[in-house]
Design a protein around this motif. Structure first.
Motif: not given
Length: 174
Positions: A109-111, A116-118, A127-128, A168-170
Motif C-alpha cells: 500500500s505504501s509503495l 502516486t508521489s512519483l 521519500n516518505i 530514497l537516494v533518487i
C-alpha cells in the motif's frame, strides 16, 4: 470549421514540439553519484548494471524502474510469506508469518502511494512513502527475530531494503 482544424493542428504541433524539447533536455541519471550515496553501494552498482533499461535513463525514469522493482519484490514476498503462513505448523512461526502478511500488505500500500508521489513529481512524498514501506519489512523481521524463519525471507528482505534505499537516494535528487 476549416479554421478550427488548422488552429487545432497548429496547437498540437506546438505542444509536441515543446514536449520533444523538454524530453531532449532530460539528462541521464548519474549512476555513480546515486550508488555512492546508497546504503549498500556495491548492491546498487550491481543492481544498476543488471537492468539494461537503466542505462541512459533520466532520474524520473530511473525512479520509476526502481520503484517498479520494489513493488514486484514486495508482491513476490507477500505471496511467499502467505504460502509459508498457510503451511506452517509451529504456532510461534505461524504467528510471525501471519503478522508479516499484514506488514507486507501495508508495504505494498505504501509503495502504491509512493508511485502516486512519483507520478506527480513529489520527491519528498516519494521519500516518505518508500520509508514507510521499508518500515513494514523491518517490523516483519523484528516479529520473526525470536523464531527461525525460512532463510529466503531474510535475503528477500535485504534485497528489498537495498532497492528502497536506492529510491530514497533518487527521491532526494528530484
Amino acid at each position: 470549421m476549416a479554421t478550427t482544424y488548422i488552429v487545432n493542428n497548429v496547437l498540437v504541433s506546438c505542444l509536441m514540439f515543446f514536449v520533444m524539447i523538454g524530453s531532449s533536455n532530460a539528462k541521464p541519471a548519474d549512476i555513480k553519484v546515486i550508488c555512492g550515496k546508497a546504503k549498500n553501494p556495491s548492491f546498487c552498482t550491481n543492481y544498476m548494471k543488471s537492468n539494461p533499461k537503466i542505462s541512459g535513463a533520466d532520474i524520473k525514469t530511473l525512479a520509476t524502474i526502481t520503484l517498479g522493482s520494489a513493488q514486484t519484490s514486495a508482491s513476490i514476498a507477500l505471496t511467499k510469506i502467505q504460502s509459508l503462513a498457510t503451511k506452517e505448523t509451529n504456532p510461534a512461526l505461524k504467528k510471525g508469518y501471519t503478522s508479516c502478511v499484514e506488514q507486507y500488505k501495508n508495504t505494498i500500500s505504501s509503495l502504491d502511494e509512493a508511485n502516486t508521489s512519483l507520478t506527480s513529481g513529489d520527491g519528498p512524498g516519494l521519500n516518505i512513502k518508500v520509508s514507510a514501506a521499508m518500515e513494514g519489512y523491518t517490523t516483519c523481521q523484528d516479529g520473526l527475530s525470536n523464531v527461525k524463519p525460512d532463510p529466503s525471507i531474510v535475503k528477500d528482505t535485504g534485497d528489498f531494503q537495498n532497492v528502497c534505499g536506492i529510491i530514497l537516494v533518487i527521491s532526494n535528487m528530484m
